[in-house]
Motif scaffolding. Structure first.
Motif, PDB file in Angstrom:
ATOM      1  N   TYR A 139       7.179 -49.047 -13.730  1.00 43.97           N
ATOM      2  CA  TYR A 139       6.602 -50.143 -12.523  1.00 43.97           C
ATOM      3  C   TYR A 139       7.716 -51.147 -12.187  1.00 43.97           C
ATOM      4  O   TYR A 139       7.755 -51.272 -11.027  1.00 43.97           O
ATOM      5  N   LYS A 177      10.193 -49.390 -10.051  1.00 42.78           N
ATOM      6  CA  LYS A 177       9.603 -49.163  -8.496  1.00 42.78           C
ATOM      7  C   LYS A 177       9.636 -50.522  -7.633  1.00 42.78           C
ATOM      8  O   LYS A 177       9.721 -50.314  -6.656  1.00 42.78           O
ATOM      9  N   ASN A 178       9.440 -51.641  -8.680  1.00 44.58           N
ATOM     10  CA  ASN A 178       9.265 -52.972  -7.768  1.00 44.58           C
ATOM     11  C   ASN A 178      10.519 -53.719  -8.113  1.00 44.58           C
ATOM     12  O   ASN A 178      10.401 -55.353  -8.198  1.00 44.58           O
ATOM     13  N   LYS A 179      11.557 -53.282  -8.219  1.00 43.99           N
ATOM     14  CA  LYS A 179      12.850 -53.913  -8.419  1.00 43.99           C
ATOM     15  C   LYS A 179      13.044 -55.244  -7.516  1.00 43.99           C
ATOM     16  O   LYS A 179      13.105 -54.851  -6.276  1.00 43.99           O
ATOM     17  N   GLY A 180      13.237 -56.323  -8.320  1.00 40.78           N
ATOM     18  CA  GLY A 180      13.506 -57.399  -7.267  1.00 40.78           C
ATOM     19  C   GLY A 180      12.336 -58.345  -7.003  1.00 40.78           C
ATOM     20  O   GLY A 180      12.416 -59.456  -6.236  1.00 40.78           O
ATOM     21  N   VAL A 181      11.115 -57.755  -7.188  1.00 40.34           N
ATOM     22  CA  VAL A 181       9.839 -58.342  -6.958  1.00 40.34           C
ATOM     23  C   VAL A 181       9.310 -59.330  -8.009  1.00 40.34           C
ATOM     24  O   VAL A 181       9.189 -58.921  -9.041  1.00 40.34           O
ATOM     25  N   ALA A 182       8.945 -60.573  -7.614  1.00 38.91           N
ATOM     26  CA  ALA A 182       8.269 -61.317  -8.520  1.00 38.91           C
ATOM     27  C   ALA A 182       6.764 -60.728  -8.907  1.00 38.91           C
ATOM     28  O   ALA A 182       6.121 -60.476  -8.015  1.00 38.91           O
ATOM     29  N   LEU A 183       6.700 -60.494 -10.128  1.00 42.77           N
ATOM     30  CA  LEU A 183       5.240 -59.801 -10.651  1.00 42.77           C
ATOM     31  C   LEU A 183       4.571 -60.923 -11.446  1.00 42.77           C
ATOM     32  O   LEU A 183       5.069 -60.950 -12.698  1.00 42.77           O
ATOM     33  N   LYS A 241      -0.813 -59.199 -11.989  1.00 41.59           N
ATOM     34  CA  LYS A 241      -0.445 -58.027 -11.100  1.00 41.59           C
ATOM     35  C   LYS A 241      -0.138 -56.736 -12.145  1.00 41.59           C
ATOM     36  O   LYS A 241      -0.484 -55.742 -11.824  1.00 41.59           O
ATOM     37  N   LYS A 258      10.395 -60.436 -13.515  1.00 40.10           N
ATOM     38  CA  LYS A 258      10.954 -59.723 -12.433  1.00 40.10           C
ATOM     39  C   LYS A 258      12.101 -58.763 -12.900  1.00 40.10           C
ATOM     40  O   LYS A 258      12.739 -59.297 -13.879  1.00 40.10           O
ATOM     41  N   GLU A 272      15.380 -57.292 -12.482  1.00 43.94           N
ATOM     42  CA  GLU A 272      16.566 -57.862 -11.532  1.00 43.94           C
ATOM     43  C   GLU A 272      17.919 -57.442 -11.971  1.00 43.94           C
ATOM     44  O   GLU A 272      18.091 -57.669 -13.186  1.00 43.94           O
TER      45      GLU A 272
END
Length: 221
Positions: free
Chosen positions: A161, A164-170, A174, A218, A220
């Motif tokens: 996960y 797939k969501n590299k660079g996105v603050a989670l 969530k 995240k 990163e």
């Protein structure tokens, strides 16, 4: 959809079997963990509903044995709702956890959520590398400097996960919703505990999982 229902209460097996069949699936029954392990050696199932407190062989022990021979998704069923039980279940490879008494409709929703996540992973055929960290999506393998990392299924799902969501603050909320699935009643400690274990297994590449103070995490690079 082939579902193995493992519970020592015949009434619970009967109710769940009825709902599985209503949705077009095929349900199989086992009254204890020992019987479930035997059935998994001889048959293939799409998912297992596994009670914890059972005679002869409890659900936790049965999941450990089954995971040695086949990577079948498991949803734990338990009358106990302690967080320790949930965390232990996830650590040994369970995909979700439902506390009794439960709604059969909720169980079916969780089944579909787990299978959807699993199928989505299997359809992604990328092998992605970040420095010495390699994530094999289709093979469900992770390599650290060429050596296979021994991750639990839940740790793999978290890392997948993140990738797939590299660079996105989670946020932690969530992560609970998207990784643990349909309406999981966990809290921040559930996420933090699993990410702590994941970081440990990633060794020096733990640096890619960045903590966002007061928010979440995240991935990163």
């Amino acid at each position: 959809m082939k579902v193995l229902i493992v519970d020592d209460e015949a009434m619970i097996r009967s109710v769940l079997k009825e709902y599985v069949q209503f949705e077009g699936g095929t349900a199989y029954e086992a009254a204890d963990g020992m019987e479930a392990v035997k059935m998994c050696r001889e048959n293939d199932f799409d998912i297992i509903l596994m009670d914890i407190m059972m005679p002869r062989l409890d659900g936790f022990s049965a999941v450990k044995e089954i995971k040695k021979i086949k990577n079948i998704p498991v949803i734990m069923l338990s009358a106990r709702g302690e967080e320790y039980d949930k965390l232990f279940g996830f650590e040994i490879g369970a995909d979700d956890y439902v506390t009794k008494p439960f709604s059969p409709k909720e169980v079916m929703a969780r089944i579909h959520a787990v299978l959807k996540r699993r199928n989505g992973e299997e359809n992604n055929k990328d092998i992605i590398s970040f420095e010495g960290l390699t994530v094999d999506m289709v093979g469900r393998n992770v390599f650290v400097d060429g050596e296979k990392a021994e991750l639990t299924p839940k740790e793999y799902e978290i890392l997948f996960y993140f990738v797939k969501n590299k660079g996105v603050a989670l946020t932690r909320e969530k992560l609970l919703t998207d990784v643990w699935g349909f309406d999981f009643y966990g809290d921040d400690r559930t996420v933090d505990t699993h990410i702590k274990m994941l970081r440990s297994n990633l060794k020096q590449y733990r640096k890619f999982i960045v903590t966002l103070r007061g928010l979440g995490y995240k991935f990163e690079v």
